[in-house]
Design a protein around this motif. Structure first.
Motif, PDB file in Angstrom:
ATOM      1  N   LEU A 169       0.803  -1.224   0.000  1.00 53.12           N
ATOM      2  CA  LEU A 169       0.000   0.000   0.000  1.00 53.12           C
ATOM      3  C   LEU A 169       0.837   1.276   0.000  1.00 53.12           C
ATOM      4  O   LEU A 169       0.429   2.281  -0.583  1.00 53.12           O
ATOM      5  N   PHE A 170       2.012   1.255   0.648  1.00 56.83           N
ATOM      6  CA  PHE A 170       2.781   2.480   0.827  1.00 56.83           C
ATOM      7  C   PHE A 170       4.253   2.361   0.421  1.00 56.83           C
ATOM      8  O   PHE A 170       5.016   3.303   0.659  1.00 56.83           O
ATOM      9  N   ALA A 171       4.659   1.231  -0.157  1.00 56.13           N
ATOM     10  CA  ALA A 171       6.082   0.976  -0.417  1.00 56.13           C
ATOM     11  C   ALA A 171       6.890   1.114   0.871  1.00 56.13           C
ATOM     12  O   ALA A 171       8.039   1.564   0.862  1.00 56.13           O
ATOM     13  N   ASP A 172       6.275   0.714   1.978  1.00 60.53           N
ATOM     14  CA  ASP A 172       6.881   0.834   3.298  1.00 60.53           C
ATOM     15  C   ASP A 172       7.660  -0.451   3.586  1.00 60.53           C
ATOM     16  O   ASP A 172       7.254  -1.289   4.399  1.00 60.53           O
ATOM     17  N   ALA A 173       8.782  -0.605   2.873  1.00 62.66           N
ATOM     18  CA  ALA A 173       9.525  -1.862   2.954  1.00 62.66           C
ATOM     19  C   ALA A 173      10.965  -1.657   2.516  1.00 62.66           C
ATOM     20  O   ALA A 173      11.285  -0.724   1.764  1.00 62.66           O
ATOM     21  N   ILE A 174      11.813  -2.545   2.967  1.00 59.95           N
ATOM     22  CA  ILE A 174      13.239  -2.572   2.658  1.00 59.95           C
ATOM     23  C   ILE A 174      13.543  -3.856   1.894  1.00 59.95           C
ATOM     24  O   ILE A 174      12.900  -4.881   2.113  1.00 59.95           O
ATOM     25  N   TYR A 175      14.548  -3.795   1.009  1.00 60.46           N
ATOM     26  CA  TYR A 175      14.978  -5.040   0.354  1.00 60.46           C
ATOM     27  C   TYR A 175      16.490  -5.089   0.288  1.00 60.46           C
ATOM     28  O   TYR A 175      17.178  -4.083   0.435  1.00 60.46           O
ATOM     29  N   GLU A 176      17.000  -6.288   0.064  1.00 56.05           N
ATOM     30  CA  GLU A 176      18.428  -6.524  -0.168  1.00 56.05           C
ATOM     31  C   GLU A 176      18.578  -7.632  -1.199  1.00 56.05           C
ATOM     32  O   GLU A 176      17.681  -8.463  -1.376  1.00 56.05           O
ATOM     33  N   VAL A 177      19.697  -7.621  -1.897  1.00 59.35           N
ATOM     34  CA  VAL A 177      20.008  -8.636  -2.906  1.00 59.35           C
ATOM     35  C   VAL A 177      21.441  -9.092  -2.673  1.00 59.35           C
ATOM     36  O   VAL A 177      22.359  -8.280  -2.647  1.00 59.35           O
ATOM     37  N   THR A 178      21.621 -10.390  -2.527  1.00 60.50           N
ATOM     38  CA  THR A 178      22.957 -10.957  -2.352  1.00 60.50           C
ATOM     39  C   THR A 178      23.251 -11.896  -3.510  1.00 60.50           C
ATOM     40  O   THR A 178      22.445 -12.780  -3.824  1.00 60.50           O
ATOM     41  N   GLY A 179      24.397 -11.696  -4.157  1.00 56.51           N
ATOM     42  CA  GLY A 179      24.797 -12.559  -5.254  1.00 56.51           C
ATOM     43  C   GLY A 179      25.377 -13.873  -4.759  1.00 56.51           C
ATOM     44  O   GLY A 179      25.903 -13.961  -3.641  1.00 56.51           O
ATOM     45  N   VAL A 180      25.260 -14.887  -5.609  1.00 55.85           N
ATOM     46  CA  VAL A 180      25.831 -16.201  -5.329  1.00 55.85           C
ATOM     47  C   VAL A 180      26.654 -16.629  -6.534  1.00 55.85           C
ATOM     48  O   VAL A 180      26.136 -16.660  -7.667  1.00 55.85           O
ATOM     49  N   ILE A 181      27.921 -16.925  -6.332  1.00 56.74           N
ATOM     50  CA  ILE A 181      28.750 -17.529  -7.379  1.00 56.74           C
ATOM     51  C   ILE A 181      29.572 -18.647  -6.754  1.00 56.74           C
ATOM     52  O   ILE A 181      29.979 -18.557  -5.594  1.00 56.74           O
ATOM     53  N   ASP A 182      29.772 -19.698  -7.528  1.00 55.90           N
ATOM     54  CA  ASP A 182      30.545 -20.854  -7.062  1.00 55.90           C
ATOM     55  C   ASP A 182      30.019 -21.389  -5.730  1.00 55.90           C
ATOM     56  O   ASP A 182      30.786 -21.878  -4.887  1.00 55.90           O
ATOM     57  N   GLY A 183      28.713 -21.278  -5.527  1.00 57.14           N
ATOM     58  CA  GLY A 183      28.139 -21.751  -4.272  1.00 57.14           C
ATOM     59  C   GLY A 183      28.535 -20.933  -3.066  1.00 57.14           C
ATOM     60  O   GLY A 183      28.512 -21.436  -1.934  1.00 57.14           O
ATOM     61  N   LYS A 184      28.869 -19.645  -3.267  1.00 55.25           N
ATOM     62  CA  LYS A 184      29.281 -18.773  -2.178  1.00 55.25           C
ATOM     63  C   LYS A 184      28.461 -17.486  -2.192  1.00 55.25           C
ATOM     64  O   LYS A 184      28.146 -16.946  -3.264  1.00 55.25           O
ATOM     65  N   LEU A 185      28.149 -16.979  -1.008  1.00 56.30           N
ATOM     66  CA  LEU A 185      27.466 -15.702  -0.862  1.00 56.30           C
ATOM     67  C   LEU A 185      28.477 -14.575  -1.020  1.00 56.30           C
ATOM     68  O   LEU A 185      29.533 -14.589  -0.386  1.00 56.30           O
ATOM     69  N   ILE A 186      28.154 -13.593  -1.863  1.00 56.29           N
ATOM     70  CA  ILE A 186      29.084 -12.514  -2.181  1.00 56.29           C
ATOM     71  C   ILE A 186      28.772 -11.273  -1.342  1.00 56.29           C
ATOM     72  O   ILE A 186      27.631 -10.795  -1.337  1.00 56.29           O
ATOM     73  N   ASP A 187      29.793 -10.766  -0.639  1.00 62.66           N
ATOM     74  CA  ASP A 187      29.649  -9.554   0.188  1.00 62.66           C
ATOM     75  C   ASP A 187      28.520  -9.684   1.202  1.00 62.66           C
ATOM     76  O   ASP A 187      27.838  -8.694   1.524  1.00 62.66           O
ATOM     77  N   TYR A 188      28.318 -10.893   1.719  1.00 60.71           N
ATOM     78  CA  TYR A 188      27.151 -11.118   2.576  1.00 60.71           C
ATOM     79  C   TYR A 188      27.138 -10.220   3.798  1.00 60.71           C
ATOM     80  O   TYR A 188      26.108  -9.610   4.135  1.00 60.71           O
ATOM     81  N   ASP A 189      28.254 -10.145   4.530  1.00 59.69           N
ATOM     82  CA  ASP A 189      28.268  -9.379   5.780  1.00 59.69           C
ATOM     83  C   ASP A 189      27.870  -7.924   5.556  1.00 59.69           C
ATOM     84  O   ASP A 189      27.150  -7.332   6.366  1.00 59.69           O
TER      85      ASP A 189
END
Length: 288
Positions: free
Chosen positions: A27-47
């Protein structure tokens, strides 16, 4: 195949994952999002992504839905459940659901959703070809350092640019560049300096931006964080954008004017190679 998504503590087939029509994210775009990449079965820049998520939620007064250990475990689980070894993990946290009202009780129970996208991140033809940008007036809200889902202006302007034959837009405010529709923008000066907009509320504090700056400094490249004009960008030797979804993409033209000789430059290519090598070596393994 149907993906498995995470919604408010439950693992569900994507067709069964339902969010209330009264959710404030809707209703208000009252939300946050994040995107984490995955390569070679690893989370990139996760922290760094997890830290920015907490900063964004705190800025809007939305409680963190899970603790740090659970958040990492959920990233690993969703990648494993969907067989993702290369691609993206999206998460979104809204303030929650209530009858429509500009005012909201404090606190609501947040809505927390995660899903994956299988994507060949390491096979991006734009890395070798580069992209073209079109400058447009900045029209987003003023607190762009918070990674909210208020993306309509960015999406609309990018669609208009595509219709005109451009790949993306570059926002300009008071004569100075802020960022692209969903990426930070950088230039390489004729003297060989990496110049990028200094951090403020005017732009998202990009995770990949920070990683590229760190790698550039370690490689001995002089860096400078400051505002700069469109004219300075057009006169640069090279330019590129950075984001979690595409890492680093060279920009070869701006408003139809070639940047440098109009081809992918050596500095941007080197930084991309350094980033991929470093993240392959230091990414956070999904399997434990």
């Amino acid at each position: 195949m149907s993906r498995t998504v995470y919604l408010n503590g439950a693992w569900l087939p994507e067709a069964e994952a339902k969010i209330s029509v009264f959710d404030r994210g809707f209703l208000f775009a009252d939300a946050i999002y994040e995107v984490t990449g995955v390569i070679d079965g690893k989370l990139i820049d996760y922290d760094a992504h997890a830290a920015r998520l907490k900063r964004s939620l705190q800025a809007l007064g939305i409680p963190m839905p899970v603790d740090d250990g659970t958040l990492l475990d959920l990233h690993r689980q969703i990648a494993q459940r969907n067989g993702i070894t290369e691609g993206l993990i999206y998460l979104q946290v809204s303030r929650g659901a209530q009858d429509r009202d500009f005012l909201f009780p404090d606190p609501l129970e947040p809505t927390f959703v995660m899903f994956t996208q299988a994507k060949r991140i390491l096979d991006n033809p734009k890395w070798n070809k580069g992209i073209s940008l079109k400058t447009v007036a900045e029209g987003r809200w003023s607190r762009r350092q918070i990674k909210t889902v208020q993306l309509l202006y960015s999406s609309f302007e990018k669609m208009e640019a595509h219709r005109e034959g451009y790949d993306d837009v570059l926002f300009v405010e008071n004569g100075h560049v802020t960022e692209a529709s969903s990426a930070n923008f950088h230039i390489i000066s004729r003297e060989g300096r990496l110049i990028t907009r200094d951090l403020s509320n005017a732009l998202l504090h990009g995770i990949t931006r920070g990683s590229i700056l760190d790698l550039a400094r370690r490689a001995g490249l002089e860096t400078e964080e400051r505002s700069f004009t469109v004219a300075e960008a057009k006169a640069a030797a090279e330019a590129f954008i950075t984001s979690a979804t595409s890492f680093l993409i060279p920009v070869v033209s701006l408003d139809g004017t070639n940047i440098g000789d109009g081809t992918v430059g050596p500095v941007g290519r080197r930084l991309l190679d350094l980033y991929i090598k470093d993240r392959r070596e230091n990414g956070l393994p999904i399997a434990t």
